[in-house]
Scaffold this motif. Structure first.
Motif, PDB file in Angstrom:
ATOM      1  N   ILE A  83       0.881  -1.170   0.000  1.00 43.88           N
ATOM      2  CA  ILE A  83       0.000   0.000   0.000  1.00 43.88           C
ATOM      3  C   ILE A  83       0.914   1.214   0.000  1.00 43.88           C
ATOM      4  CG2 ILE A  83      -1.732   1.324   1.272  1.00 43.88           C
ATOM      5  CD1 ILE A  83      -2.733  -1.322   2.447  1.00 43.88           C
ATOM      6  N   SER A  84       0.776   2.080  -0.993  1.00 42.09           N
ATOM      7  CA  SER A  84       1.688   3.215  -1.120  1.00 42.09           C
ATOM      8  C   SER A  84       0.988   4.532  -0.827  1.00 42.09           C
ATOM      9  CB  SER A  84       2.303   3.262  -2.528  1.00 42.09           C
ATOM     10  OG  SER A  84       1.315   3.514  -3.510  1.00 42.09           O
ATOM     11  N   ILE A  85       1.782   5.500  -0.392  1.00 42.60           N
ATOM     12  CA  ILE A  85       1.308   6.860  -0.117  1.00 42.60           C
ATOM     13  C   ILE A  85       2.196   7.835  -0.878  1.00 42.60           C
ATOM     14  CG2 ILE A  85       0.753   8.583   1.641  1.00 42.60           C
ATOM     15  CD1 ILE A  85       0.743   6.374   3.722  1.00 42.60           C
ATOM     16  N   PRO A  86       1.768   8.322  -2.044  1.00 36.93           N
ATOM     17  CA  PRO A  86       2.540   9.368  -2.729  1.00 36.93           C
ATOM     18  C   PRO A  86       2.528  10.654  -1.901  1.00 36.93           C
ATOM     19  CG  PRO A  86       0.977   8.285  -4.222  1.00 36.93           C
ATOM     20  CD  PRO A  86       0.603   7.890  -2.830  1.00 36.93           C
ATOM     21  N   LYS A 150      -6.305  -4.016   2.957  1.00 36.93           N
ATOM     22  CA  LYS A 150      -6.183  -4.967   1.855  1.00 36.93           C
ATOM     23  C   LYS A 150      -7.494  -5.703   1.614  1.00 36.93           C
ATOM     24  CE  LYS A 150      -2.971  -5.613  -0.245  1.00 36.93           C
ATOM     25  NZ  LYS A 150      -2.457  -4.918  -1.453  1.00 36.93           N
ATOM     26  N   ALA A 151      -8.234  -5.974   2.698  1.00 39.91           N
ATOM     27  CA  ALA A 151      -9.543  -6.628   2.549  1.00 39.91           C
ATOM     28  C   ALA A 151     -10.507  -5.752   1.773  1.00 39.91           C
ATOM     29  CB  ALA A 151     -10.117  -6.968   3.928  1.00 39.91           C
ATOM     30  N   ASP A 152     -10.309  -4.429   1.845  1.00 42.23           N
ATOM     31  CA  ASP A 152     -11.137  -3.481   1.092  1.00 42.23           C
ATOM     32  C   ASP A 152     -10.527  -3.145  -0.270  1.00 42.23           C
ATOM     33  OD1 ASP A 152     -13.111  -3.280   3.016  1.00 42.23           O
ATOM     34  OD2 ASP A 152     -12.186  -1.569   4.021  1.00 42.23           O
ATOM     35  N   ASP A 153      -9.480  -3.897  -0.670  1.00 38.76           N
ATOM     36  CA  ASP A 153      -8.862  -3.734  -1.987  1.00 38.76           C
ATOM     37  C   ASP A 153      -8.086  -2.429  -2.105  1.00 38.76           C
ATOM     38  OD1 ASP A 153      -8.288  -4.690  -4.598  1.00 38.76           O
ATOM     39  OD2 ASP A 153      -9.879  -3.441  -5.452  1.00 38.76           O
ATOM     40  N   ILE A 172      -7.737   4.546  -2.230  1.00 38.73           N
ATOM     41  CA  ILE A 172      -7.947   4.173  -3.628  1.00 38.73           C
ATOM     42  C   ILE A 172      -7.919   2.649  -3.770  1.00 38.73           C
ATOM     43  CG2 ILE A 172      -7.109   4.419  -5.985  1.00 38.73           C
ATOM     44  CD1 ILE A 172      -8.175   6.996  -4.764  1.00 38.73           C
ATOM     45  N   ARG A 173      -8.940   2.122  -4.429  1.00 39.62           N
ATOM     46  CA  ARG A 173      -9.050   0.674  -4.621  1.00 39.62           C
ATOM     47  C   ARG A 173      -8.333   0.249  -5.905  1.00 39.62           C
ATOM     48  NH1 ARG A 173     -13.879   0.435  -6.160  1.00 39.62           N
ATOM     49  NH2 ARG A 173     -14.022  -1.844  -6.152  1.00 39.62           N
ATOM     50  N   ASP A 174      -7.695  -0.906  -5.832  1.00 39.45           N
ATOM     51  CA  ASP A 174      -6.987  -1.469  -6.971  1.00 39.45           C
ATOM     52  C   ASP A 174      -7.930  -1.672  -8.154  1.00 39.45           C
ATOM     53  OD1 ASP A 174      -5.103  -2.675  -8.580  1.00 39.45           O
ATOM     54  OD2 ASP A 174      -4.778  -4.415  -7.287  1.00 39.45           O
ATOM     55  N   LEU A 175      -9.089  -2.275  -7.896  1.00 40.25           N
ATOM     56  CA  LEU A 175     -10.057  -2.503  -8.962  1.00 40.25           C
ATOM     57  C   LEU A 175     -10.637  -1.182  -9.467  1.00 40.25           C
ATOM     58  CD1 LEU A 175     -11.724  -4.428 -10.718  1.00 40.25           C
ATOM     59  CD2 LEU A 175     -13.409  -4.544  -8.865  1.00 40.25           C
ATOM     60  N   GLY A 176     -10.877  -0.240  -8.560  1.00 39.99           N
ATOM     61  CA  GLY A 176     -11.442   1.047  -8.958  1.00 39.99           C
ATOM     62  C   GLY A 176     -10.530   1.799  -9.911  1.00 39.99           C
ATOM     63  N   LEU A 177      -9.254   1.932  -9.544  1.00 35.79           N
ATOM     64  CA  LEU A 177      -8.321   2.662 -10.399  1.00 35.79           C
ATOM     65  C   LEU A 177      -8.043   1.878 -11.680  1.00 35.79           C
ATOM     66  CD1 LEU A 177      -6.662   5.194 -10.716  1.00 35.79           C
ATOM     67  CD2 LEU A 177      -4.778   4.086  -9.514  1.00 35.79           C
ATOM     68  N   GLY A 178      -7.960   0.558 -11.560  1.00 38.09           N
ATOM     69  CA  GLY A 178      -7.733  -0.260 -12.755  1.00 38.09           C
ATOM     70  C   GLY A 178      -8.868  -0.145 -13.750  1.00 38.09           C
ATOM     71  N   THR A 179     -10.098  -0.120 -13.248  1.00 42.03           N
ATOM     72  CA  THR A 179     -11.263   0.020 -14.117  1.00 42.03           C
ATOM     73  C   THR A 179     -11.256   1.374 -14.811  1.00 42.03           C
ATOM     74  OG1 THR A 179     -12.554  -1.449 -12.683  1.00 42.03           O
ATOM     75  CG2 THR A 179     -13.784  -0.034 -14.184  1.00 42.03           C
ATOM     76  N   LEU A 180     -10.917   2.421 -14.066  1.00 47.41           N
ATOM     77  CA  LEU A 180     -10.858   3.759 -14.661  1.00 47.41           C
ATOM     78  C   LEU A 180      -9.799   3.825 -15.756  1.00 47.41           C
ATOM     79  CD1 LEU A 180     -11.820   6.882 -14.201  1.00 47.41           C
ATOM     80  CD2 LEU A 180      -9.458   7.051 -13.430  1.00 47.41           C
ATOM     81  N   VAL A 181      -8.612   3.297 -15.474  1.00 44.82           N
ATOM     82  CA  VAL A 181      -7.527   3.321 -16.460  1.00 44.82           C
ATOM     83  C   VAL A 181      -7.932   2.558 -17.719  1.00 44.82           C
ATOM     84  CG1 VAL A 181      -5.183   2.492 -16.926  1.00 44.82           C
ATOM     85  CG2 VAL A 181      -5.674   3.695 -14.792  1.00 44.82           C
ATOM     86  N   GLY A 360     -13.238   4.845   0.940  1.00 41.79           N
ATOM     87  CA  GLY A 360     -13.412   5.695   2.117  1.00 41.79           C
ATOM     88  C   GLY A 360     -12.184   6.548   2.360  1.00 41.79           C
ATOM     89  N   TYR A 361     -11.929   6.868   3.608  1.00 43.28           N
ATOM     90  CA  TYR A 361     -10.835   7.767   3.967  1.00 43.28           C
ATOM     91  C   TYR A 361      -9.978   7.196   5.088  1.00 43.28           C
ATOM     92  CZ  TYR A 361     -13.695  11.265   1.519  1.00 43.28           C
ATOM     93  OH  TYR A 361     -14.431  11.945   0.578  1.00 43.28           O
ATOM     94  N   SER A 362      -8.678   7.488   5.024  1.00 42.55           N
ATOM     95  CA  SER A 362      -7.804   7.195   6.160  1.00 42.55           C
ATOM     96  C   SER A 362      -7.877   8.335   7.172  1.00 42.55           C
ATOM     97  CB  SER A 362      -6.359   7.008   5.696  1.00 42.55           C
ATOM     98  OG  SER A 362      -5.860   8.199   5.092  1.00 42.55           O
ATOM     99  N   SER A 363      -8.189   9.526   6.673  1.00 43.83           N
ATOM    100  CA  SER A 363      -8.421  10.702   7.520  1.00 43.83           C
ATOM    101  C   SER A 363      -9.312  11.645   6.732  1.00 43.83           C
ATOM    102  CB  SER A 363      -7.098  11.393   7.882  1.00 43.83           C
ATOM    103  OG  SER A 363      -6.379  11.766   6.718  1.00 43.83           O
ATOM    104  N   ARG A 364     -10.112  12.437   7.416  1.00 43.11           N
ATOM    105  CA  ARG A 364     -11.093  13.302   6.761  1.00 43.11           C
ATOM    106  C   ARG A 364     -10.768  14.765   7.012  1.00 43.11           C
ATOM    107  NH1 ARG A 364     -15.996  10.557   5.505  1.00 43.11           N
ATOM    108  NH2 ARG A 364     -17.106  12.537   5.572  1.00 43.11           N
ATOM    109  N   ASP A 365     -11.257  15.626   6.104  1.00 39.03           N
ATOM    110  CA  ASP A 365     -11.227  17.065   6.342  1.00 39.03           C
ATOM    111  C   ASP A 365     -12.546  17.650   5.844  1.00 39.03           C
ATOM    112  OD1 ASP A 365     -11.058  17.352   3.581  1.00 39.03           O
ATOM    113  OD2 ASP A 365      -9.049  18.202   3.570  1.00 39.03           O
ATOM    114  N   VAL A 366     -12.617  18.964   5.773  1.00 42.14           N
ATOM    115  CA  VAL A 366     -13.893  19.603   5.442  1.00 42.14           C
ATOM    116  C   VAL A 366     -14.367  19.276   4.029  1.00 42.14           C
ATOM    117  CG1 VAL A 366     -13.581  21.503   7.059  1.00 42.14           C
ATOM    118  CG2 VAL A 366     -12.672  21.711   4.742  1.00 42.14           C
TER     119      VAL A 366
END
Length: 508
Positions: A83-86, A150-153, A172-181, A360-366
């Motif tokens: 799991i990466s964080i740019p 990882k369970a949430d992809d 960001i989900r692996d399937l979600g970004l892969g589908t978009l690409v 979802g989010y690892s952390s939220r803001d406004v």
């Protein structure tokens, strides 16, 4: 819309027998082929295994400016099931510290960045792209959190452009970004391989899609800015430095941030022949998005022969939601929704549902968005569909101003009107519970020209209803430091910071 994970597409690319140039540096003869990329990924993976660092079991940050090194580290994380964080390197140290919290290690490619990461979070480990261990980690990835993600992809955590001191982390989900690409590969299939010129930071999710995944997977290539020219970050007055490099980049498409588009128009007004010099003949495909672009700007650019594909999206949908391009382009809209994206308008707000949505989010803001019980995402954008099902975005729901007289005003509408004045670089307006609209006008004119500018501002105000006209605007010179402090990388204003700095005293 195809259902295929990005990691599966990347692994297929890595294992394929083809070899071709995939990475170039504008202004140099540097060309790196696919086999060199794969060898670099494999050598780094082997070295990390020897160091007993198993990427597939940890969260890893990447704090590197756009480069071959960034691509190696990103594809290494994807192919290792990490799991990466740019990390946006333009963020402050306190923001970077916030982003690094879930990570065990961070990739860097310079001593300066290694020192910044060490100062931000001393217990984190630091790695170089070739697998060298600069410093071992003291902290460990939370095993339960990692398994849950990882369970949430989830395979990436993307942060927004710094609208707050603790920006939200989008899962960001692996399937979600892969589908978009996969969908965008089909949309841009007529390019016969996306050869893309990257001008903005790779920490932006849309730039990862455009500059890394689409070129690699479509048979194309990525060209980076010449050495010494930093990624564009909404600086003012230096557009020509970037535009003049495009003919030497050997590309067929490029993303220009709204600020670069605005300054492109200023140059074309002075010399229309620059169109050919900047964009070639036939013109490379120009894309834009991130912040609202005035339809007047797009229309005037078109009058000079410069056509622009305008996209609309948000990280919560793995980037792109709608696209306005090609023969179906309809200025004044952001185009039609991408295949597989369902949209509806509820109380004036756009809600979307798609397989490309985040987890979802690892952390939220406004700026965080909520999901409905039936899986629709509240985008927070005020919008409507026209009679041809084109999407029109008119503002942000959370930005809507309600004056003390009960009038509702979309600030984006007011701001776009004033930005039509030459010399006005940006506008940010306020007025919640006030009798009238107030705001800051950021200018790029000198003090001697300000009286004339103020007259033009008063003249254009007549295009607006009286209740939405600016009263006593604050004029601020928009130099590079001011833009860096009060606007995000994609050009969106940091409204709270602008209000606190320039309007609070007036309001008091």
């Amino acid at each position: 819309m195809k259902n295929i994970t990005l990691s599966a597409q990347i692994k297929e690319f890595i294992n394929s027998a083809e070899n071709r140039p995939i990475f170039k540096r504008c202004g140099t003869s540097l060309s790196i082929d696919k086999q060199t990329l794969v060898d670099s990924i494999n050598k780094s993976a082997q070295r990390l295994e020897q160091e007993d660092i198993h990427l597939g079991q940890i969260v890893v940050a990447i704090a590197i400016d756009p480069s071959f090194d960034w691509i190696v580290c990103d594809l290494l994380c994807i192919s290792s099931d990490s799991i990466s964080i740019p990390i946006p390197t333009e963020f402050t140290n306190s923001q970077i510290e916030h982003l690094l919290q879930p990570a065990e290690y961070c990739f860097v490619n310079s001593m300066d960045m290694a020192e910044r990461i060490n100062q931000a979070l001393p217990e984190i480990g630091i790695l170089f792209p070739d697998g060298q261990v600069f410093k071992r980690a003291v902290k460990k990835t939370n095993v339960d959190d990692f398994r849950s993600l990882k369970a949430d992809d989830v395979f990436k955590i993307i942060h927004t452009s710094g609208t707050t001191s603790s920006p939200k982390g989008v899962l960001i989900r692996d399937l979600g970004l892969g589908t978009l690409v996969a969908t965008l590969r089909e949309v841009y299939q007529p390019l016969n391989g996306m050869h893309y010129y990257s001008m903005v930071p790779f920490s932006l999710l849309i730039e990862q899609v455009l500059a890394v995944y689409l070129p690699l997977l479509s048979g194309g290539s990525t060209s980076l800015l010449p050495m010494g020219l930093p990624p564009f970050s909404t600086q003012s007055g230096i557009a020509e430095r970037y535009l003049a490099t495009i003919p030497f980049a050997d590309i067929n498409c490029v993303y220009l941030p709204p600020k670069l588009l605005e300054e492109t128009l200023e140059h074309l007004r002075k010399d229309s022949s620059l169109k050919r010099r900047f964009f070639g003949e036939p013109q490379a495909t120009i894309m834009t998005g991130g912040a609202k672009v005035s339809v007047n700007i797009l229309e005037e650019l078109a009058s000079y022969g410069v056509t622009v594909d305008e996209g609309y999206g948000l990280s919560e949908n793995s980037s792109v939601v709608a696209l306005n391009r090609g023969v179906e382009r309809k200025l004044g809209t952001v185009g039609r929704l991408l295949p597989g994206v369902e949209g509806k308008i509820v109380d004036g707000e756009l809600l979307i549902k798609s397989k490309t949505l985040c987890a979802g989010y690892s952390s939220r803001d406004v700026s965080s968005c909520d999901l409905t019980d039936d899986g629709f995402l509240h985008t927070g954008d005020i919008a409507h569909f026209d009679d041809e099902n084109y999407l029109v975005i008119t503002g942000r729901k959370k930005n809507v101003i309600i004056l003390s007289n009960g009038r509702n005003v979309s600030p984006e509408w007011v701001e776009a009107t004033y930005k039509e004045v030459d010399g006005v670089a940006d506008v940010v307006v306020f007025g919640e519970a006030q009798e009238a609209i107030s705001g800051v006008i950021f200018t790029d004119v000198n003090s001697a020209q300000q009286p004339q500018l103020l007259q033009q501002i008063q003249d254009i105000a007549t295009q607006l209803p009286g209740y939405s006209q600016l009263t006593n605007p604050v004029l601020v010179n928009l130099d590079s430091e001011t833009r860096k402090n009060y606007f995000t990388v994609t050009g969106r204003p940091k409204r709270n910071a602008i209000y606190d700095q320039f309007m609070l005293a007036q309001a008091s």
